[in-house]
Write a protein that holds these residues in place. Sequence first.
Motif, mmCIF file in Angstrom:
data_model
loop_
_atom_site.group_PDB
_atom_site.id
_atom_site.type_symbol
_atom_site.label_atom_id
_atom_site.label_comp_id
_atom_site.label_asym_id
_atom_site.label_seq_id
_atom_site.Cartn_x
_atom_site.Cartn_y
_atom_site.Cartn_z
ATOM 1 N N GLY A 1 -10.222 39.357 -0.258
ATOM 2 C CA GLY A 1 -9.449 39.342 0.993
ATOM 3 C C GLY A 1 -10.171 40.171 2.043
ATOM 4 N N TYR B 1 -14.873 40.473 6.474
ATOM 5 C CA TYR B 1 -16.295 40.783 6.727
ATOM 6 C C TYR B 1 -17.142 39.524 6.903
ATOM 7 C CZ TYR B 1 -14.421 45.164 5.018
ATOM 8 O OH TYR B 1 -13.627 46.266 4.849
ATOM 9 N N GLY C 1 -9.082 42.624 10.309
ATOM 10 C CA GLY C 1 -8.060 41.727 9.784
ATOM 11 C C GLY C 1 -6.784 41.947 10.573
ATOM 12 N N ASP D 1 -3.881 42.674 9.780
ATOM 13 C CA ASP D 1 -3.066 43.839 9.403
ATOM 14 C C ASP D 1 -3.549 45.117 10.085
ATOM 15 O OD1 ASP D 1 -5.387 43.497 7.816
ATOM 16 O OD2 ASP D 1 -4.682 45.046 6.439
ATOM 17 N N ASN D 2 -4.755 45.088 10.648
ATOM 18 C CA ASN D 2 -5.263 46.258 11.367
ATOM 19 C C ASN D 2 -4.695 46.357 12.789
ATOM 20 O OD1 ASN D 2 -8.680 46.373 10.068
ATOM 21 N ND2 ASN D 2 -6.818 47.331 9.343
ATOM 22 N N LEU E 1 -6.416 36.277 3.810
ATOM 23 C CA LEU E 1 -6.648 35.467 2.628
ATOM 24 C C LEU E 1 -5.402 35.661 1.768
ATOM 25 C CD1 LEU E 1 -8.782 33.756 1.124
ATOM 26 C CD2 LEU E 1 -9.350 35.811 -0.146
ATOM 27 N N MET F 1 -3.484 38.660 -0.041
ATOM 28 C CA MET F 1 -4.198 39.254 -1.175
ATOM 29 C C MET F 1 -4.349 40.742 -0.887
ATOM 30 S SD MET F 1 -7.961 38.423 -2.809
ATOM 31 C CE MET F 1 -7.527 36.874 -3.552
HETATM 32 P P1 AMP Z 1 -8.995 48.203 4.132
HETATM 33 O O1 AMP Z 1 -10.070 48.609 3.179
HETATM 34 O O2 AMP Z 1 -7.654 47.974 3.499
HETATM 35 O O3 AMP Z 1 -8.914 49.137 5.324
HETATM 36 O O4 AMP Z 1 -9.381 46.763 4.714
HETATM 37 C C1 AMP Z 1 -10.641 46.451 5.174
HETATM 38 C C2 AMP Z 1 -10.599 45.185 6.015
HETATM 39 O O5 AMP Z 1 -10.142 44.060 5.246
HETATM 40 C C3 AMP Z 1 -9.674 45.254 7.210
HETATM 41 O O6 AMP Z 1 -10.288 44.632 8.319
HETATM 42 C C4 AMP Z 1 -8.444 44.500 6.761
HETATM 43 O O7 AMP Z 1 -7.732 43.985 7.845
HETATM 44 C C5 AMP Z 1 -9.070 43.413 5.935
HETATM 45 N N1 AMP Z 1 -8.194 42.786 4.942
HETATM 46 C C6 AMP Z 1 -7.460 43.392 3.973
HETATM 47 N N2 AMP Z 1 -6.793 42.477 3.203
HETATM 48 C C7 AMP Z 1 -7.121 41.249 3.702
HETATM 49 C C8 AMP Z 1 -6.780 39.893 3.345
HETATM 50 N N3 AMP Z 1 -5.984 39.603 2.321
HETATM 51 N N4 AMP Z 1 -7.307 38.894 4.092
HETATM 52 C C9 AMP Z 1 -8.148 39.173 5.121
HETATM 53 N N5 AMP Z 1 -8.508 40.413 5.501
HETATM 54 C C10 AMP Z 1 -7.997 41.450 4.804
#
Ligand code: AMP
Length: 466
Positions: free
Chosen positions: A38, A43, A229, A231-232, A262, A269
């Motif tokens: 995900g 990336y 993503g 969620d950010n 994803l 995910m």
């Molecule tokens: P994190 O390590 O949780 O800070 O996430 C790193 C990056 O992955 C951030 O840009 C998030 O938005 C992205 N991200 C986390 N989960 C998903 C997902 N299931 N699908 C797409 N992007 C994600």
Amino acid sequence: MQFYNSMTRSKEPLVPIDSGHVGMYTCGPTVYNFAHIGNFRAYTFEDILRRALTYHGCRVKQVMNLTDVDDKTIRGALAAGVPLKTFTAPYIQAFFQDLKTLNVQPAEVYPAATDHVPEMLVLVEKLFARGLAYQSEDGSVYFSVAKLPGYGKLAHLDRENLRAGARVAQDEYEKESYGDFALWKAWDANDGDVVWDSPWGRGRPGWHLECSAMAMKYLGETFDIHTGGIDNLFPHHENEIAQAEGATGKPFVNLWLHCAHLRVNGEKMSKSLGNFFTLRDLVEKGWSGREIRYVLINGHYRQPLNFTFDALDAARTSLARIDECVDALTALAGSAASGTVPAWAVAGRQAFEAAIDDDLNLPEAFAALFALVRESNSAMHQSALMPAQAAALLATFEALDTVFGLVRFGRAAEGGIPSEIKALVRDRASARANKDWAGSDRLRDEIAAKGWEVRDSKEGQKVKKL
Ligand code: AMP
Ligand code: ZN
């Protein structure tokens, strides 16, 4: 090129601040574990973006942070009983390996949060000077969201709900519970020996602060593109804007791009849901980085993508079709100089460009790629393609692939040459580059003893079976 700007919720043209150069910041991994696929959707989306910009001749400066201090990394280090940097180092290394496996081009800068605490402290000082920061009773420093009129503009928050003085200490929280967020967290026992001195006492930075400080350090106070993503978007990016614009009074970012998640069975995910695969999980099951990359980029980045093993199967089949076509073109082209491409290939390339220029429309870009495969196959089938045209078509595929990053070129040309011979030929090339003629001759004999002939030509060494 135009992109959907999450801030204005509409497509806008990209107009780089410094013509021909694009500054781009992408939120990177929290290095407390292996990234899951995900994360790699985000990336690979950013990789496609930088490749599309490069295709258009832009020089890209991409900065991706490594979050190596936060609740999760500290918890992990304490549990393992090792210093924070010792705990995060292997995950950083694994992350870079995974990027390579997925053929993601490296960013220009990978700043780690723990190396930039002084820059973060300067930023907090500026926020104090502008009356936007305050220290609470427990010693932590907060950003006062009510004092910044623009707060909430990215997430389109309803400021009516703003509860003055309400505070959130966690790094992640929902829109409904927004309030003043932590810039600097006073030390407590959970932090162990992870601590820095500051004018406000010992503690550590909040998560959001690192990205504002490092983005401005490497890209300037205003830059072109910020991604992540979806969620950010809230609270992280909203808070990044507040910290940066609150400190400088200037716009922080011109275009905000976010990719959808994803999903697995309709759910995001994520580590917390436990429904995730790491890249390593899939590689162990026999899938290649190329096949996984194909699945991750085969959709529009703003549409949720459902992960399935059927999709990996389909990727394998599609890649084989591309490989077969490229191999056949390579064989046909032989050593012919590149001529001109047939008209359908010109149209195909234009369709590809129109697709990526319109907010990275990858489904249409893939359609253009497969139309080229179909047309090439049918032209070869009818013996209607000259070697010079095949060479030109290969150049077209190569150009498109600078964005896709999926195709293997040169397999047919190298086909059948054992890797042992290839290694000797490479050694011989370096011997010749070093004018080591004796070494070069010795290697020629060695290659001959193994049943292969190497000849020197203007294009380099040519190898064939004796
Ligand atoms: P994190 O390590 O949780 O800070 O996430 C790193 C990056 O992955 C951030 O840009 C998030 O938005 C992205 N991200 C986390 N989960 C998903 C997902 N299931 N699908 C797409 N992007 C994600
Ligand atoms: Zn960030």
